[in-house]
Design an enzyme around this catalytic site. Structure first.
Site, PDB file in Angstrom:
ATOM      1  N   LYS A 112      44.157  36.959  36.982  1.00 34.53           N
ATOM      2  CA  LYS A 112      45.170  37.556  35.762  1.00 34.53           C
ATOM      3  C   LYS A 112      45.217  37.048  34.615  1.00 34.53           C
ATOM      4  CE  LYS A 112      47.419  40.020  39.520  1.00 34.53           C
ATOM      5  NZ  LYS A 112      46.688  39.640  40.746  1.00 34.53           N
TER       6      LYS A 112
HETATM    7  C1  LIG Z   1      46.178  40.388  41.749  1.00 28.16           C
HETATM    8  C2  LIG Z   1      44.974  39.999  42.531  1.00 28.16           C
HETATM    9  C3  LIG Z   1      44.024  40.683  43.163  1.00 28.16           C
HETATM   10  C4  LIG Z   1      44.177  42.158  43.170  1.00 28.16           C
HETATM   11  O1  LIG Z   1      43.797  42.694  41.984  1.00 28.16           O
HETATM   12  P1  LIG Z   1      44.088  44.375  41.583  1.00 28.16           P
HETATM   13  O2  LIG Z   1      43.989  44.491  40.153  1.00 28.16           O
HETATM   14  O3  LIG Z   1      45.858  44.279  41.838  1.00 28.16           O
HETATM   15  O4  LIG Z   1      43.370  45.074  42.622  1.00 28.16           O
HETATM   16  C5  LIG Z   1      43.137  39.995  43.999  1.00 28.16           C
HETATM   17  N1  LIG Z   1      42.939  38.792  43.979  1.00 28.16           N
HETATM   18  C6  LIG Z   1      43.995  37.902  43.415  1.00 28.16           C
HETATM   19  C7  LIG Z   1      43.816  36.431  43.476  1.00 28.16           C
HETATM   20  C8  LIG Z   1      44.965  38.610  42.612  1.00 28.16           C
HETATM   21  O5  LIG Z   1      45.701  37.684  42.126  1.00 28.16           O
END
Ligand SMILES: *Cc1c(COP(=O)(O)O)cnc(C)c1O
Length: 462
Positions: A112
């Site tokens: 993120k």
């Molecule tokens: C948020 C997250 C995801 C999922 O991503 P999306 O964009 O919501 O599909 C997968 N792995 C981790 C470690 C995350 O923090």
């Protein structure tokens, strides 16, 4: 670039407006009116470029000239200077033609950061220019909170209040939030669970008077700029593995559908992607929907890949808009069904279109652990449980072994040490810049699950 809502009843907005707005006024999500495209020659020109330069090429059609090119370049440079790897998101090899894209070298060790570091600079740039200041309030069950805090810490243009359920997030996750000591960062432990935290935030957004009074905003995953920033690494990794001359496939551990949807956009923009594998854990609403056409909300089950423990996948609405050829009325109808009965069915023709772009698979807890073990035994790589969900789905769905398969590695193994240690016997170490995380002082306040008390706290701390 003009932006339109998936539900067709909100005003068209500019990039800056979409950035600050988040959700459209008709309840929909914003999307660019058209996809910019790149020819094979244009993609070939990106070979060998730095991440930041490809990022500018890929994102500038969405952003410039509304934000002047040189300014946008500067924001990109600043955003990715916080990553601890020169390649920003390096590729690691786990087997013949099988790769892992390490998206976790940002400040909070989760993918993120790739989007939120840029978002923080975009917010700051636009707000400073407008002479405005915002208050960000969010709820987190762990991961998103620290990435959101890190993107605005120390900035004059924003205050952030992050709610987490007291005693219910892991020590690493809590400390990543509560050891940030800048004055504009306010961590609140709520006496309740994650749903209580989310309900409080929702109630704040529904209190229009209070909302305006504090200029309330969110940095949640439906923000278009977050999706946009994620398109970039599909380009950088595919180009490193031979695009445009060679096709590349991706497997994406998925929750809110933002990350894998960014891959779909990259393909619409001309990147030769063969397969996009939607990898879910046992919270499998997306794999059920893509395989069977029925989007049906169930109970959320806690797993060892908690950032994907999601039942309502908000970014999926954007794909619906695309497979329904931009028919806002059709999307309103589906969403009304969802509200009334907790489900909807995708039309046959539209489902076919989704299946042309995606394959989807649900991965069980045992399969997830097995994938961590397999990757470790064959090469000594430690992967986190989210990445493992992606690896398992990649291996099961890989159509042509001559096409490179890239699994997006969404978190550093040290963020989820317990599962990794259980399977491999090894406790993954935090990177050097975080090695003292458990020695740092924490700063947070505890509040009861009470809206009025929360409002008072926010006003007192602004
Ligand atoms: C948020 C997250 C995801 C999922 O991503 P999306 O964009 O919501 O599909 C997968 N792995 C981790 C470690 C995350 O923090």
């Amino acid at each position: 670039m003009k932006y339109i809502s998936t539900r067709g009843e909100a005003p068209e907005l500019t990039f800056e407006e979409v950035l600050l707005t988040g959700l459209a006024r008709d309840g929909g999500l914003y999307l660019p009116e058209t996809w910019p495209t790149f020819s094979s020659d244009e993609i070939a020109e990106m070979q060998g470029m730095r991440y930041q330069d490809i990022a500018f090429k890929v994102m500038s059609p969405f952003v410039c000239p509304e934000i002047p090119e040189d300014d946008f370049k500067g924001l990109i440079e600043k955003a990715y200077s916080t990553f601890r790897h020169d390649a920003v998101v390096p590729l690691g090899q786990v087997d013949n033609n099988e790769w892992i894209l390490e998206l976790f070298h940002g400040p909070t060790l989760a993918f993120k950061d790739v989007a939120l570091q840029l978002l923080g600079h975009l917010f700051n740039y636009v707000l400073t220019k407008r002479g405005e200041k915002i208050t960000i309030v969010g709820a987190t069950s762990g991961d998103t909170g620290s990435a959101a805090i890190d993107c605005v810490r120390g900035r004059d243009s924003a205050n952030i209040f992050m709610l987490h359920p007291k005693g219910r997030v892991s020590d690493v996750q809590r400390r990543q939030m509560t050891t940030v000591i800048e004055g504009n960062v306010h961590n609140i432990a709520i006496e309740g669970d994650f749903d209580n935290c989310q309900a409080l935030v929702k109630a704040l957004f529904n209190d229009l008077e209070f909302r305006d009074q504090i200029n309330l905003s969110a940095v949640n995953s439906i923000n278009w700029a977050r999706v946009m920033a994620q398109i970039v690494y599909y380009f950088t990794s595919a180009i490193a593995l031979g695009a445009p001359d060679k096709k590349v496939s991706f497997s994406v551990p998925t929750g809110n559908f933002g990350d894998v949807y960014a891959g779909y956009i990259a393909k619409q923009m001309g990147l030769p992607i063969e397969q996009l594998v939607v990898a879910t854990n046992v919270n499998d609403i997306l794999s059920r929907t893509i395989n069977g056409g029925e989007y049906k909300v169930g109970e959320t089950i806690p797993t060892i890949s908690p950032s994907m423990d999601i039942q309502v996948s908000s970014n999926f609405e954007r794909l619906l808009f695309n497979i329904y050829d931009g028919d806002g009325a059709a999307i309103r109808n589906l969403m009304e069904n969802l509200k009334q009965s907790g489900q909807f069915n995708i039309g046959e023709a539209q489902l076919e279109k989704a299946k042309e772009s995606f394959v989807a698979m649900r991965v069980s807890e045992d399969e997830t652990k097995k994938a961590i073990a397999d990757v470790f035994e064959n090469g000594g790589h430690l992967i986190d449980p989210h990445t493992a969900v992606g690896v398992k789905a990649a291996r099961e769905n890989w159509a042509d072994k001559k096409t490179p398969m890239v699994t997006l590695s969404t978190a550093h193994p040290a963020k989820f040490p317990d599962a990794v240690k259980e399977v491999t016997g090894i406790h993954p170490e935090l990177p050097a810049h975080m090695a003292d995380l458990f020695d740092r002082e924490e700063k947070f306040d505890v509040l009861s699950n009470d809206l009025e008390q929360l409002k008072k706290y926010i006003l007192e701390n602004l």
